[in-house]
Scaffold this motif. Structure first.
Motif, PDB file in Angstrom:
ATOM      1  N   GLY A 180     100.160  59.827   7.816  1.00 26.47           N
ATOM      2  CA  GLY A 180      99.276  60.534   8.728  1.00 26.47           C
ATOM      3  C   GLY A 180      98.146  61.258   8.044  1.00 26.47           C
ATOM      4  N   LEU A 181      98.105  61.256   6.716  1.00 23.82           N
ATOM      5  CA  LEU A 181      97.044  61.916   5.964  1.00 23.82           C
ATOM      6  C   LEU A 181      95.890  60.953   5.718  1.00 23.82           C
ATOM      7  CD1 LEU A 181      99.050  63.931   3.286  1.00 23.82           C
ATOM      8  CD2 LEU A 181      97.411  64.915   4.893  1.00 23.82           C
ATOM      9  N   THR A 182      94.679  61.477   5.761  1.00 26.93           N
ATOM     10  CA  THR A 182      93.512  60.694   5.373  1.00 26.93           C
ATOM     11  C   THR A 182      93.348  60.815   3.865  1.00 26.93           C
ATOM     12  OG1 THR A 182      92.471  61.123   7.510  1.00 26.93           O
ATOM     13  CG2 THR A 182      91.056  60.339   5.729  1.00 26.93           C
ATOM     14  N   THR A 183      93.435  59.699   3.162  1.00 24.86           N
ATOM     15  CA  THR A 183      93.520  59.735   1.707  1.00 24.86           C
ATOM     16  C   THR A 183      92.298  60.373   1.066  1.00 24.86           C
ATOM     17  OG1 THR A 183      94.874  57.733   1.747  1.00 24.86           O
ATOM     18  CG2 THR A 183      93.845  58.309  -0.341  1.00 24.86           C
ATOM     19  N   TYR A 292     104.256  63.053  10.738  1.00 24.33           N
ATOM     20  CA  TYR A 292     103.018  62.311  10.996  1.00 24.33           C
ATOM     21  C   TYR A 292     102.047  63.158  11.818  1.00 24.33           C
ATOM     22  CZ  TYR A 292      99.927  58.465  12.231  1.00 24.33           C
ATOM     23  OH  TYR A 292      98.821  57.675  12.395  1.00 24.33           O
ATOM     24  N   ASN A 293     102.535  63.813  12.849  1.00 22.55           N
ATOM     25  CA  ASN A 293     101.657  64.632  13.690  1.00 22.55           C
ATOM     26  C   ASN A 293     101.077  65.804  12.910  1.00 22.55           C
ATOM     27  OD1 ASN A 293     102.172  62.968  15.907  1.00 22.55           O
ATOM     28  ND2 ASN A 293     103.946  64.180  16.542  1.00 22.55           N
ATOM     29  N   GLN A 294     101.886  66.410  12.061  1.00 18.54           N
ATOM     30  CA  GLN A 294     101.398  67.553  11.289  1.00 18.54           C
ATOM     31  C   GLN A 294     100.349  67.125  10.274  1.00 18.54           C
ATOM     32  OE1 GLN A 294     104.519  69.914   9.628  1.00 18.54           O
ATOM     33  NE2 GLN A 294     103.146  71.323   8.574  1.00 18.54           N
ATOM     34  N   PHE A 295     100.589  66.013   9.595  1.00 13.41           N
ATOM     35  CA  PHE A 295      99.606  65.539   8.619  1.00 13.41           C
ATOM     36  C   PHE A 295      98.335  65.049   9.306  1.00 13.41           C
ATOM     37  CE2 PHE A 295     103.044  64.727   5.283  1.00 13.41           C
ATOM     38  CZ  PHE A 295     102.678  65.855   4.562  1.00 13.41           C
ATOM     39  N   ALA A 296      98.471  64.440  10.486  1.00 14.18           N
ATOM     40  CA  ALA A 296      97.281  64.004  11.216  1.00 14.18           C
ATOM     41  C   ALA A 296      96.436  65.199  11.628  1.00 14.18           C
ATOM     42  CB  ALA A 296      97.697  63.191  12.444  1.00 14.18           C
ATOM     43  N   GLN A 297      97.080  66.271  12.045  1.00 16.85           N
ATOM     44  CA  GLN A 297      96.356  67.482  12.407  1.00 16.85           C
ATOM     45  C   GLN A 297      95.697  68.116  11.192  1.00 16.85           C
ATOM     46  OE1 GLN A 297      98.769  70.639  14.125  1.00 16.85           O
ATOM     47  NE2 GLN A 297      97.222  71.037  15.665  1.00 16.85           N
ATOM     48  N   LEU A 298      96.398  68.081  10.064  1.00 18.22           N
ATOM     49  CA  LEU A 298      95.831  68.629   8.836  1.00 18.22           C
ATOM     50  C   LEU A 298      94.650  67.786   8.355  1.00 18.22           C
ATOM     51  CD1 LEU A 298      96.426  70.993   6.896  1.00 18.22           C
ATOM     52  CD2 LEU A 298      97.755  69.404   5.505  1.00 18.22           C
ATOM     53  N   SER A 299      94.743  66.474   8.492  1.00 15.28           N
ATOM     54  CA  SER A 299      93.620  65.609   8.118  1.00 15.28           C
ATOM     55  C   SER A 299      92.416  65.852   9.015  1.00 15.28           C
ATOM     56  CB  SER A 299      94.048  64.140   8.199  1.00 15.28           C
ATOM     57  OG  SER A 299      95.046  63.848   7.249  1.00 15.28           O
ATOM     58  N   GLU A 300      92.663  66.103  10.285  1.00 16.69           N
ATOM     59  CA  GLU A 300      91.556  66.420  11.188  1.00 16.69           C
ATOM     60  C   GLU A 300      90.839  67.685  10.744  1.00 16.69           C
ATOM     61  OE1 GLU A 300      90.771  67.395  15.947  1.00 16.69           O
ATOM     62  OE2 GLU A 300      92.810  67.080  15.172  1.00 16.69           O
TER      63      GLU A 300
END
Length: 349
Positions: A180-183, A292-300
């Motif tokens: 879920g992270l943007t590299t 996944y949701n937490q990392f996606a939010q952090l990447s945002e």
């Protein structure tokens, strides 16, 4: 890593100048040392020049790699050629996928076909199966150097004009995305948290990639200079041919180094992604979906930080449902029990 790629074209130009190659036929006998003092002085000047050039070129190391990756939008000629090379890379990727499917179908036919009657026929089928399996593994390894197909509903990852660029992009679009992270935006935050062993092997892979890319450019410069200086000497055409061959070998080596480099980037996310949450005092997830949701939010949050969105209160707006966990806070002081409390506890026991 910085001196040798600069030394190659510099020494080659010095050899051509001493042999008078730019003024006519080369006189290679001029390379034989005659005056020791003059030769030592020339060597010292060459070493000083190489060192100065290496220091001056070092800030452009990233641009050299990006040039070989295929980021050609800055020049009008390369920008016109880029779509042609992108189409070639697209057809090459599609051809590898089709080849894997054909080999897989052939292997399936060999498995379900009735056993051969003679021993020679059985050995022939075994050899054919081994060749098809090896060819399939090679095709799969080459296909992994391209960005993976995204999930349904997501746009296709655009290819770059070169094989090196696609090999690096394959890691840049999958290492953190698996969780879920943007590299690209999370890697600068994760890199300082790597263990010493992983940071060492990662730095070694990065040095190998930079060195191979620099040597590729250096040998290409030698090729161009050799063609210009030795165009009227057919017997010396082997020199630019060797330079061009070394340029191709260095480029192939850079692709291999890129595959190793992206492998270590993936390993870094596998082992240290939770260290990023701890460093930011974020609560650790308990399930894969929560992760996944937490990392996606952090990447945002990381992505919006790099855009023109107002920075005031950005974390509160994007990470509004997250709670901090401060594990390094000092524990609350405990009061020692009085003598009567201590005696009462002993009595209860």
């Amino acid at each position: 890593m910085g001196l040798l790629p600069i030394a190659v074209p510099t020494v080659f130009i010095w050899i051509l100048l001493r042999a008078h190659s730019f003024a006519g036929a080369s006189d290679w006998s001029q390379l034989i040392p005659t005056d020791l003092k003059v030769d030592v002085l020339q060597v010292l000047i060459a070493v000083l020049l190489i060192t100065l050039l290496a220091v001056a070129v070092q800030p452009f190391q990233l641009r050299i790699v990006r040039l070989l990756e295929g980021y050609w939008d800055g020049w009008w000629l390369t920008a016109l050629l880029a779509p042609v090379f992108v189409e070639y890379q697209t057809r090459k990727k599609q051809g590898l996928a089709a080849r894997i499917n054909r080999l897989d179908a052939r292997l399936g036919e060999l498995e379900v076909s009735p056993p051969a009657g003679t021993l020679q026929e059985q050995k022939r089928r075994q050899r054919e199966g081994a060749r098809k399996s090896a060819a399939q593994r090679r095709a799969e390894d080459k296909l992994q150097r391209y960005p993976r197909r995204p999930d349904a509903g997501k746009p296709e990852t655009p290819l770059l004009p070169t094989a090196l660029g696609n090999a690096l992009r394959a890691g840049e679009t999958s290492a953190g995305e698996r969780y879920g992270l943007t590299t690209l935006v999370s890697w600068p935050r994760l890199y300082p948290l790597l263990s010493d062993k992983l940071a060492t092997v990662h730095a070694s892979a990065r040095d190998s990639l930079d060195a191979a890319a620099s040597f590729c450019v250096s040998f290409f410069v030698v090729f161009v200079i050799a063609v210009a200086a030795l165009v009227d000497e057919p017997k010396a055409y082997w020199i630019p041919a060797v330079a061009l061959g070394l340029c191709c070998v260095s480029y192939i080596g850079s692709i291999a180094a890129a595959v190793t480099y992206t492998t270590y980037v993936r390993v870094a996310f596998d082992l240290h992604r939770f260290d990023l949450l701890k460093a930011m005092h974020q609560k650790l997830p308990h399930t894969l979906s929560e992760e996944y949701n937490q990392f996606a939010q952090l990447s945002e949050f990381f992505l919006k930080e790099t855009t023109g969105v107002a920075a005031d209160g950005l974390a509160a707006r994007v990470l509004q449902n997250r709670q901090y966990v401060h594990t390094d806070e000092p524990a609350a002081p405990t009061t020692s029990p009085s003598l009567w409390e201590f005696l009462g506890r002993l009595g209860r026991r």
